[in-house]
Design a protein around this motif. Structure first.
Motif, short mmCIF file in Angstrom:
data_model
loop_
_atom_site.label_atom_id
_atom_site.label_comp_id
_atom_site.label_asym_id
_atom_site.label_seq_id
_atom_site.Cartn_x
_atom_site.Cartn_y
_atom_site.Cartn_z
N PRO A 191 0.81 -1.32 0.05
CA PRO A 191 -0.17 -0.09 0.02
C PRO A 191 0.69 1.44 -0.09
O PRO A 191 1.92 1.17 0.13
N GLY A 192 0.12 2.36 -0.22
CA GLY A 192 0.93 3.55 -0.52
C GLY A 192 1.63 4.17 1.00
O GLY A 192 2.53 4.91 1.07
N SER A 193 0.89 3.90 1.95
CA SER A 193 1.14 4.35 3.13
C SER A 193 0.80 3.24 4.44
O SER A 193 -0.08 2.36 4.11
N LEU A 194 0.98 3.68 5.68
CA LEU A 194 0.76 2.87 6.64
C LEU A 194 -0.98 2.89 6.77
O LEU A 194 -1.40 1.99 7.40
N ASP A 195 -1.15 4.16 6.90
CA ASP A 195 -2.70 4.38 6.96
C ASP A 195 -3.53 3.71 5.73
O ASP A 195 -4.73 3.01 6.22
N ALA A 196 -2.91 3.71 4.65
CA ALA A 196 -3.54 2.91 3.52
C ALA A 196 -3.45 1.43 3.73
O ALA A 196 -4.58 0.70 3.70
N MET A 197 -2.48 1.05 4.37
CA MET A 197 -2.44 -0.50 4.80
C MET A 197 -3.39 -0.57 6.07
O MET A 197 -4.15 -1.92 5.76
N ALA A 198 -3.69 -0.04 6.74
CA ALA A 198 -4.79 0.03 8.05
C ALA A 198 -6.19 -0.18 7.45
O ALA A 198 -6.90 -1.00 7.78
N ARG A 199 -6.29 0.53 6.44
CA ARG A 199 -7.82 0.61 5.66
C ARG A 199 -7.95 -0.41 5.05
O ARG A 199 -8.99 -1.09 4.98
N LEU A 200 -6.73 -1.05 4.18
CA LEU A 200 -6.98 -2.01 3.42
C LEU A 200 -7.31 -3.40 4.26
O LEU A 200 -7.93 -4.48 3.84
N LEU A 201 -6.84 -3.53 5.79
CA LEU A 201 -7.07 -4.52 6.51
C LEU A 201 -7.89 -4.46 7.59
O LEU A 201 -8.53 -5.13 8.39
N GLY A 202 -8.67 -3.16 7.53
CA GLY A 202 -9.66 -2.98 8.40
C GLY A 202 -9.44 -2.81 9.89
O GLY A 202 -10.00 -3.26 10.86
N ARG A 203 -8.12 -2.42 10.14
CA ARG A 203 -7.70 -2.24 11.50
C ARG A 203 -7.08 -0.86 11.83
O ARG A 203 -6.72 -0.06 10.66
N PRO A 204 -6.85 -0.36 13.16
CA PRO A 204 -6.40 1.01 13.37
C PRO A 204 -4.99 0.83 12.97
O PRO A 204 -4.05 -0.24 12.89
N ALA A 205 -4.27 1.95 12.60
CA ALA A 205 -2.79 1.93 12.13
C ALA A 205 -1.92 1.60 13.17
O ALA A 205 -0.94 1.17 12.69
N ASP A 206 -2.34 1.70 14.14
CA ASP A 206 -1.39 1.56 15.16
C ASP A 206 -0.90 0.11 15.53
O ASP A 206 -0.05 -0.31 16.04
N THR A 207 -1.98 -0.77 14.96
CA THR A 207 -1.76 -2.06 14.74
C THR A 207 -0.54 -2.57 14.32
O THR A 207 0.16 -3.75 14.66
N TYR A 208 -0.35 -1.93 13.27
CA TYR A 208 0.91 -2.22 12.34
C TYR A 208 2.21 -1.59 12.28
O TYR A 208 3.18 -1.49 11.76
N ARG A 209 2.03 -0.39 13.20
CA ARG A 209 3.09 0.61 13.28
C ARG A 209 4.26 -0.04 13.77
O ARG A 209 4.49 -0.75 14.65
#
Length: 384
Positions: A191-209
């Motif tokens: 994905p283009g960014s961490l936030d885009a990744m979070a939206r793609l996976l349906g979870r908060p961005a902090d989950t993947y930071r």
């Protein structure tokens, strides 16, 4: 081990749209409702013919929509032009050469009637459904020998080629660790960014930071779409060459072992095996790769049991999660060293089909208590 670990596999669900889709539903021409709805459904069925242009380069095949409902607003001129409709549908598609069964996505399509014919004016995820990568903007493609890398908006061609090259190295490494049958190829989404990744996976961005990558997919045998390795562009960019190799080999190993993994597979075995594959043959010492657990052991805090499922949870103490992943890796490392690599592979396969105690007795000749004791002894010796 890397200081920040990845969370348990995520099992994405296709969310079906329920409830009202269009508020106002005005009068319709007498006797024309059935014909109009058939025309709307036909327009949706024909829509895939126009889809490849914005998705050029992605090897899509079997792209089709199954419409579940149609709502029309009934407004328009005397000939029906200007009338609008909203259709809910299930999109099915495959990535040619990678997916053994269709991937699915719940969609919502807007249509407008012009010149007596219906055309699709918008195609988006249904409310509550996860987006596809192309819903976030243009998608770029890099193809490796064993990999297909799809980059979201903003990803450079050079970055995608580098990830494809690393994925190409990870696939044979995973195959060497896991001799069981698997496709031997992998799809990587960037994905283009961490936030885009979070939206793609349906979870908060902090989950993947801070994480380098995660794997999505459905466990168990039987036809299923290929798993997707999803790269966190921010976390991955912060890793060195060795860290990137370990992260992608770990995630690709999850793809390789998917068919042998089930709800009965202990998470310590699943995550530990993936790390064992990633560190296999490396010169990294246990103390270097398991710093959080090493610190605990030196403080006299020897784990009393093998890591539990809840020990891998993120959102709490990151040091505790790191100790769980590190302990799982060292448990699998011990099994491979003491009982043999084939025994570890056999244990993994059996643990997905039968209770762990049975699998342990049949493959290692010990019970859970016996394995735990051997593991604790190895921790004292290797992490002191």
């Amino acid at each position: 081990m890397l200081p920040v670990r990845r969370p348990p596999r995520i099992l994405p669900l296709v969310v079906l749209l329920l409830g009202a889709l269009l508020g106002g539903c005005g009068p319709r021409p007498a006797g024309g409702a059935d014909t109009a709805e058939r025309d709307v459904r036909r327009a949706v069925a024909d829509w895939p013919r126009a889809v490849p242009e914005p998705l050029a380069g992605i090897p899509l095949t079997d792209w089709a929509y199954e419409v579940s409902s149609v709502r029309r607003d009934g407004n328009g001129d005397g000939n029906g032009d200007g009338e609008r409709a909203l259709a809910t549908a299930r999109l099915r598609y495959r990535l040619d050469g990678y997916d053994s069964a269709p991937e699915e996505s719940a969609r919502e399509l807007e249509l407008v009637r012009e010149g007596g014919a219906w055309r699709v004016s918008a195609d988006r995820p249904a409310p509550g459904a996860l987006p596809q990568l192309w819903d976030q903007g243009p998608v770029s493609v890099a193809t490796g020998t064993h990999s297909l890398v799809l980059g979201g908006a903003g990803q450079s061609a050079g970055t995608l080629r580098e990830i494809a090259a690393e994925a190409d190295r990870a696939v044979p490494a995973a195959s060497a660790a896991w001799p069981g049958p698997w496709a031997g190829r992998v799809v990587v989404l960037v994905p283009g960014s961490l936030d885009a990744m979070a939206r793609l996976l349906g979870r908060p961005a902090d989950t993947y930071r801070g994480l380098g990558a995660v794997t999505t997919g459905r466990v168990g045998a039987g036809p299923a779409p290929a798993d997707r390795v999803v790269v966190n562009p921010e976390g991955y960019a912060g890793l060195g060459a060795e860290g990137r190799r370990i992260i992608l080999t770990h995630e690709v190993t999850h793809v390789a072992t998917r068919a042998a993994t089930s709800a009965t597979t202990p998470l310590w075995l699943s995550e530990g095996f993936a790390d064992w594959a990633a560190y296999r043959g490396a010169s990294t010492t246990p103390a270097q790769a398991a710093p959080a657990l090493a610190r605990a052991v030196r403080r006299g805090e020897l784990p009393g049991e093998l890591p539990r499922t809840e020990d891998f949870a993120f959102g709490g103490d990151p040091d505790a999660a790191a100790r769980a992943y590190e302990g799982a890796w060292l448990a699998c490392r011990l099994i491979a060293a003491k009982w043999g690599e084939q025994a570890l592979v056999d244990l993994y396969g059996r643990a997905g089909r039968e209770p762990l105690e049975t699998a342990l007795r049949e493959t290692l000749g010990v019970d859970r208590a016996g394995l735990t004791k051997a593991w604790q002894e190895s921790l004292r010796e290797e992490l002191r």
